[in-house]
Write a protein that holds these residues in place. Sequence first.
Motif, short mmCIF file in Angstrom:
data_model
loop_
_atom_site.label_atom_id
_atom_site.label_comp_id
_atom_site.label_asym_id
_atom_site.label_seq_id
_atom_site.Cartn_x
_atom_site.Cartn_y
_atom_site.Cartn_z
N UNK A 28 -2.07 -45.20 -18.18
CA UNK A 28 -1.87 -43.77 -17.99
C UNK A 28 -2.78 -43.13 -16.98
N UNK A 29 -3.72 -43.87 -16.38
CA UNK A 29 -4.64 -43.29 -15.42
C UNK A 29 -4.10 -43.44 -14.00
N UNK A 30 -4.49 -42.50 -13.15
CA UNK A 30 -4.11 -42.58 -11.74
C UNK A 30 -5.02 -43.57 -11.03
N UNK A 31 -4.42 -44.45 -10.25
CA UNK A 31 -5.19 -45.43 -9.48
C UNK A 31 -4.59 -45.52 -8.09
N UNK A 32 -5.39 -45.92 -7.09
CA UNK A 32 -4.85 -46.11 -5.74
C UNK A 32 -3.81 -47.22 -5.71
N UNK A 33 -2.80 -47.03 -4.91
CA UNK A 33 -1.70 -48.00 -4.79
C UNK A 33 -2.09 -49.06 -3.77
N UNK A 34 -2.77 -50.08 -4.22
CA UNK A 34 -3.23 -51.14 -3.32
C UNK A 34 -3.58 -52.38 -4.14
N UNK A 46 7.71 -45.11 -12.66
CA UNK A 46 7.12 -44.89 -13.98
C UNK A 46 6.94 -43.41 -14.24
N UNK A 47 6.89 -43.07 -15.51
CA UNK A 47 6.74 -41.69 -15.95
C UNK A 47 5.72 -41.65 -17.08
N UNK A 48 4.84 -40.69 -17.00
CA UNK A 48 3.85 -40.47 -18.06
C UNK A 48 3.91 -38.99 -18.43
N UNK A 49 4.15 -38.70 -19.73
CA UNK A 49 4.24 -37.32 -20.20
C UNK A 49 3.19 -37.12 -21.28
N UNK A 50 2.26 -36.21 -21.09
CA UNK A 50 1.28 -35.95 -22.15
C UNK A 50 1.93 -35.21 -23.31
N UNK A 51 1.26 -35.27 -24.44
CA UNK A 51 1.77 -34.58 -25.62
C UNK A 51 1.82 -33.08 -25.36
#
Length: 1154
Positions: A199-205, A857-862
């Motif tokens: 669920x965390x943002x990371x660089x695309x590499x 991908x999709x991430x939706x917080x509560x």
Amino acid sequence: MIFEKKFEMVPKVLRNLTLCCCLWAVCAGASTVVLRDNGYEGVVVALDDQIPSSVCQDVVQGLEEVVRSASSVIFAATRGRASFRSVSVLVPSSWSPTSCPTLWNLQEAISETWDRSDLRVTLGKHPRHGSRPWTLHTKGCGKTGDYISMGHESMLVNDTLNNGRLLAQEWLKYRYGVFEEAGWVVNPVHPSHYRSSDGHWVPNACANVPLRPNPSCHPDNSSCPFKIEVEDSDELTKSFMAFPELPSVTELCDEGSHNREAPTRHNFLCNGKSVWEVMRASPDFQNNRNVEGGVRENEVSFQFVRSHTPRIVLLVDDSSVMNTQNRWDFMRKAVRKFITYDIPDGYSIGLVVFNSIPSTRYPLTVLTDGSTREKVGSALPRNPSIEYEHNRCVTCGVREAMKLIYEHGIGGHIVMVAAGGSSLSEDEISETSQLLKDAHVSLHAILYPLAEKYPSPNGGIESLAARSGGDTFIVRDEGVGEDSKLSMYYNLLDSFYNTLLVVCGQSVLPVKIHSAEHAGGKVKVSQGSFIMDPTLGTDTAFSVFYYDVTHVGNQVHLINPKGQVIDTANMQKEDNNINMITVHLVEVQVTPGLWHYKVENRADSHQALYVQVTSRPRPTSRVPSVSVRAWTSNGVVNASDITQPLAIYAEVRAGLMGIEGAKVIASLQNLDYTSNGTLYPPLRVLLVDNGFAGPDMAKGDGVYSRYIPGLVSAKYTINVLVEGEIGGHRFTRQSRLGIVDVTEMPPIKDNLSPSRVVDFRAVVLPDTVNQISFSWTAPGDDFDFGTADRYVVLSSDKQQELIDGGGTMIEGWPSPLESSTVQQHSIEWEHYETVYYFAIVAVDESGNTAALSNIVNIYIPTPPTTTAPPMSLRPTAFSDNTSVGKDSNTAPMLAHFTMHKLALIFGCIGGLIIVIMAVVCYCVIHHRQHQKTSSGKNHDVQDTYNINVTVASKGVEFPEGKDTMKENMKREYVSPVESWSASELLSSHHDENMSSRSDDNSDHSTSTKKSYGGSSDPNDYLIEGSQYPFQHTSYPLHYRVSSDGYPTPTKGYPGDSYPPPSEAQSYISSQPSDSFLSVSCDILPSSHGPPSYMPYPCYDASLRSNKVPPPIPPKPKVLYTPEPYSYDRHSLDRHSGVPSSASSEKRVRNVTMV
């Protein structure tokens, strides 16, 4: 035998170098680089011929430093398995050792050309890449690319190390078909950041250490670039395909370090394989070739060569097959034009004829003046030989032609004009092709005439030409009686022109911008038009070809774009030796735009006139000249092998810039005859630049391509026509390809799959909690042709599960539209705090499934906690198939209420009921007292409800299969009950927004955007399924009829139907109910959502709601005077779509009157 003795004199080292090279492919730009003993040999670097000699010294020195730097980086990245060893540099023809002392050992080029170079150094900058190196790659993962290009200014700046690293990365792309392992900003498919599985943002590499997102911007923003922190860069060593400019990064990702989850271009095109996995499958490293470790880096040697004017030998079939109709006459005229008009000055030309024995008609001679051209062009015999065709010795003629070339050095071209139908044995083909390779000679074939009605594919002469790196063109035999048709002659001229394009390149010959056939015997004056773009105008020639000079009348007029008529009577040049009339226009006469022409046509009905327009680029044009290069994936196609279909490519450029939006059409002509003896109509295919990766690799790069399915076994000729716009002016170009042989027959059963979806996107819509919008481009049925049958959409919380073909199928997806149509679809997603992956595939009617799309991908917080909806006073009856609603954690709603909270809620409700009953009692008593005081008065009492009612202009249509519900909704009202209790009366009016019947729409319109039974957000969400179905048995079944004074609705409730249009919205609220939640079809404005997102129309079945509204509560039996219905616009809040509180207060009148 003289030739064999002289051939033995070829330097042994040169012969050995040539023998190790791969066979030249049909495509003229095929590379001949080999990796032997960990060193690349045969690398060709070509410098733009326009680079001035004043920068020669600096460019040469900078080039050597950049290539050596790149070699060291490649050596480290490949773990010592590869580096440059020998590089040939083709310098401009204007450079010399005098102006550039570095070129003291300058030699003559043998086979090095611009079109066959691996690295091209240009004078100008690329509009997107500038002077940095970039790679044109049209073939896919694991395959060698087309070429590398970089600006010459990169050699002039003092940045050798960085430029060397960039060149090394491009070399790996070009050589092995690998791609970038990092994302880009503002790229929705390969973004700079992505959500990882946690669920965390990371660089695309792809990297060997964890990377952190850019702290200076939010990674959710597509324009936020990833940034490598200083503390991370020291330990970062992988991947070189992601970070080529970081000095610490020297390694490539392998199976152990590769990030298969990252949405990089390499992962998408190579199906998640690491760079090393792809490279190990290359012939360079298969079977333990060029093993790593224990070897030293190679010293790079440079050889500088300068191109020479080509040497061409014309090899003509002189057998009895030419002694029919006008075949030999057309041959002599075409050869005369080819030598006299077409071949540029300074070229060397020789002439050889052959039948059973070869004969040199004219030795290799440099064309310097008209007298020499006339002599060579007239050297063919006046009459052909009477020797039979089957006695021809093709290999003998090739040997004789090679002998002429070798007398002046190594390297050259043979243009063979021979009748089709002859075959060569495999031994003859192998032996002769080896001689051609050793002498660096290319053989180009023109099959004239092709007399077979059903020519067999892959004949001997065309196979010999293909193995030598040449092309083959075909001229079909066409004639009537004793006359050959003019079409044969013009096609032969066109074959010579296109062969010369292959030999000397596009920059040498004039551009053919128009050619057209005008049949005789139809009209007296033939008319046509052509487009002259501003890049052209020098040496413009308008030519008319005829069978007989009397077929061209006196009128030959040109009309320029300004409407001025040019009478060419005094401008015409007639050459009866080649059947051509030419009108030359000077540069000042050539106005850009649409030109028209009129030619008096006196040709016979079985003959025609051909009109052709050629021109050269203007030297002072501010707009770069337009060029078109076309080719095919292969020259021989097995139709039964669906994994290797024929692909046609066309590169359209203005200088270095790829031209977008051009109309590129490939026309395929089957050379067989139909069963009734007629020609097949041409197959016209629109080439596209859509980046579908099948076969087009990148959108907007100026390369147009397409697979051609369903071809039957035959020979095909291909012409490419291009129309486009540059600088506000239209242009046209055309290109003719060599023949393509299709063998075998395609399978009877449909086994061609749809194309792969490459631009699948998903985004959570703004101002919503869990609305996901998907968009993609429809792929097609057979590849990207037609329309697929259905989509299969899969989701999973594990990306690898989708890659392995698993996942949960999502239902309710729309049907595919026609290929290249943008589609979109929205769903409600109730899985929170977990990254979910989605992919889509298209399936055709035969069940053929496309490859898996790019994965999103999709991430939706509560969502935030909201106030619980008020409890309904009337108990709700549930049907047997209705389940209790659950929240995102799948727990029952009541589970969140403690006993204390429940006691508090029910206590409040009970107190409220007591207060209401007390008020009702008071009102009743007061009303009776009022009746007593007025009992003596003699008048009629009539109570009136003054209620403003909003009436919808249109009713709601019900979908198919809803007849029962529709009939229930349209039930006529019958007599109401005689009396109501006070609690029943007040409960039906306890909300300020009093309900009233309307004659067209239910008050509970699905467009009210009001959530009954709970608080509502201005943007409601789509609800699937009916948690609280309408139970009409909970209400009385006996209602007043219209005769009693109540207006009778003509339409029922929407129920499970589509939401009504906005103009039919009802703004009258009704009693709160837990059993109904309305939605709106206008849930999202068009400004929201991903690119190309449009709101769904109200009739979209995907927006249906299964909620059924409650019936209108019964009214007390009273007498009143009905007022006319009115639409009160001022009582509406335009933003919320519901009545304002002020207007609502005015609608409650005498609610207790009974």
